[in-house]
Design a protein around this motif. Sequence first.
Motif, short mmCIF file in Angstrom:
data_model
loop_
_atom_site.label_atom_id
_atom_site.label_comp_id
_atom_site.label_asym_id
_atom_site.label_seq_id
_atom_site.Cartn_x
_atom_site.Cartn_y
_atom_site.Cartn_z
N GLY A 59 0.37 -0.98 -0.02
CA GLY A 59 0.12 0.08 0.05
C GLY A 59 0.89 1.22 -0.19
N TYR A 60 2.29 1.40 0.02
CA TYR A 60 3.32 1.72 0.20
C TYR A 60 4.21 2.24 -0.65
CZ TYR A 60 0.75 3.38 5.14
OH TYR A 60 0.16 3.91 6.51
N PRO A 74 4.36 7.19 -4.45
CA PRO A 74 3.78 7.24 -3.20
C PRO A 74 4.99 7.39 -2.63
CG PRO A 74 3.72 5.74 -5.45
CD PRO A 74 4.09 7.10 -5.76
N HIS A 75 5.18 6.64 -0.87
CA HIS A 75 5.73 7.61 0.31
C HIS A 75 7.03 6.88 -0.08
CE1 HIS A 75 6.51 8.41 4.31
NE2 HIS A 75 6.76 6.82 5.02
N GLN A 356 1.96 -0.17 12.67
CA GLN A 356 3.82 -1.31 12.07
C GLN A 356 3.89 -1.10 10.91
OE1 GLN A 356 4.44 -4.84 14.32
NE2 GLN A 356 2.43 -4.30 14.78
N ILE A 357 3.39 -1.12 9.91
CA ILE A 357 2.85 -1.32 8.14
C ILE A 357 3.82 0.31 7.91
CG2 ILE A 357 2.52 -1.17 5.86
CD1 ILE A 357 -0.31 -3.43 6.86
N ARG A 358 3.37 1.19 8.50
CA ARG A 358 3.53 2.77 8.22
C ARG A 358 5.04 2.64 8.78
NH1 ARG A 358 2.70 7.66 6.21
NH2 ARG A 358 4.12 9.00 6.50
N GLY A 401 6.52 -10.00 -1.58
CA GLY A 401 6.02 -9.15 -1.37
C GLY A 401 5.46 -8.31 -1.01
N ASN A 402 4.63 -8.63 -0.09
CA ASN A 402 4.39 -8.57 1.15
C ASN A 402 4.82 -9.18 2.33
OD1 ASN A 402 3.25 -8.40 4.26
ND2 ASN A 402 1.11 -8.38 3.36
N SER A 403 6.07 -8.95 3.24
CA SER A 403 6.48 -9.85 3.81
C SER A 403 6.60 -10.69 5.21
CB SER A 403 8.29 -9.07 4.03
OG SER A 403 7.54 -7.82 4.65
#
Length: 467
Positions: A59-60, A74-75, A356-358, A401-403
Amino acid sequence: MYITKKHMPRRRFLKSAGCTLALPLLDAMVPASSVLAQSAATPKPRFVGIFFPHGMAPGYWEPAAEGPLPQKLPHILESLNKVREHTTVLSGLWSKSAEPPEGTTGSDHWVAAAYLTGIKPRKTAGSDATVGSPTIDQTLARKIGQDTLLPSLQLAVEDPNSSSSNCGEGYSCSYTNSISWIDLPTPPNEPYVHTSPLPMELNPQTVFERLFGSGTTPEQRAARLRQNRSILDSIRAELASLTRDLGAGDRRTISQYTEEIREIERRLQIAATATAEIPEIALPPGIPESFDDHIKLHFDMTALAFRADITRVVTLLGARDLTARTYAFPKSELFPNGGVSGSFHGASHHQEDPIQIRRYADINRYHVSTMAYFAEKLKSIPDGDGTLLDHSLILYGTNMGNSNQHMHYDVPHILVGGANGQLKGNRHVAYERKTVTTGNLLLSVLDLYGVRKDVQGDSTGRLEKLT
């Protein structure tokens, strides 16, 4: 474009006892009355492969839509704004070669070597470790690096620091200690291709001496450090003689180039002194304590090596799998308040918690910003009829990707550079999930350098929409 100037050889070196300094491309190196594209000044292609494990925060990093990059990136990618016209973001790729074998778990943490092969490494902790083919950087080194001082250069920013041959799940430590492998002669009827890892150089002092010369033994190098003697000081007379015969533009180029070398020497001396003054930190002399200083020194020297055509192929291992390293974010527009991150691997397991994702996204944002620093430096350096960035390709990627879920699809990859006019930037190119392997990307990268192969690793074809 025609050039009508005094000519000197493109591969010009200044030499003195124990020191050799390659010169950058000067106008005087272009033969008089020649077309630039037909001269020795024809832009040479360069390649840089950068690897960080553990994916990116979901998402980032992904632009919302395929096509031109959005005005606000993106961030994680925001630092690339100044080189957006050279940036291509790839989404949807499948790092199938990094997945654990069917019926096992965890072993995907030990296959960083698959990054530049697209091949799942042979499961072994012994001397028969192999990645199945040379990594693409070594294939490129054979194509474009054979007439340079160093066909390729391998860099690291984290000490492997392991005395064990088995790093986990029965996999050799060599698979996570190096992303650059050469092929070896394979005996007849051998069931697998023999390859060997190239050591990734951690110490910027050693890299500097390889690139720009020094004593040929550790004792000579130590003596030079004790004398605080600069490479530039040792060739001062020859440098002064050369510049008297050059035009104003070439004199400015030489002045800028030598000042950059002197600045790197100064920073290396500071790093060596700082390390010596803090004996409880077990780091070899010359390695900066700060990750930011360390990686930027490597990138600065790479830019100088490209400028002087000392090497054209470089790989950089940004971190090892399962690293607990934390990062001090330097105060900047990206991090107005600075700050310190959590451990890299620990943060990658964000438990799908938005907070935590951020926090993990900030680590990814910082890593990408170091690559942006390098890309901006290449963009600032003239090279033939363009810049070094116009004539280079930086491949920045990971293996997940999503670890948090150890997913090996939707794996982020970023291409920065013009690849000698073959690659258009300011784009987001999206692929359908779990249909296009990273082997396809590697095969397409080889194409950009005139290396035509039918297959690279697990490739099923070439990337559509790339060029």
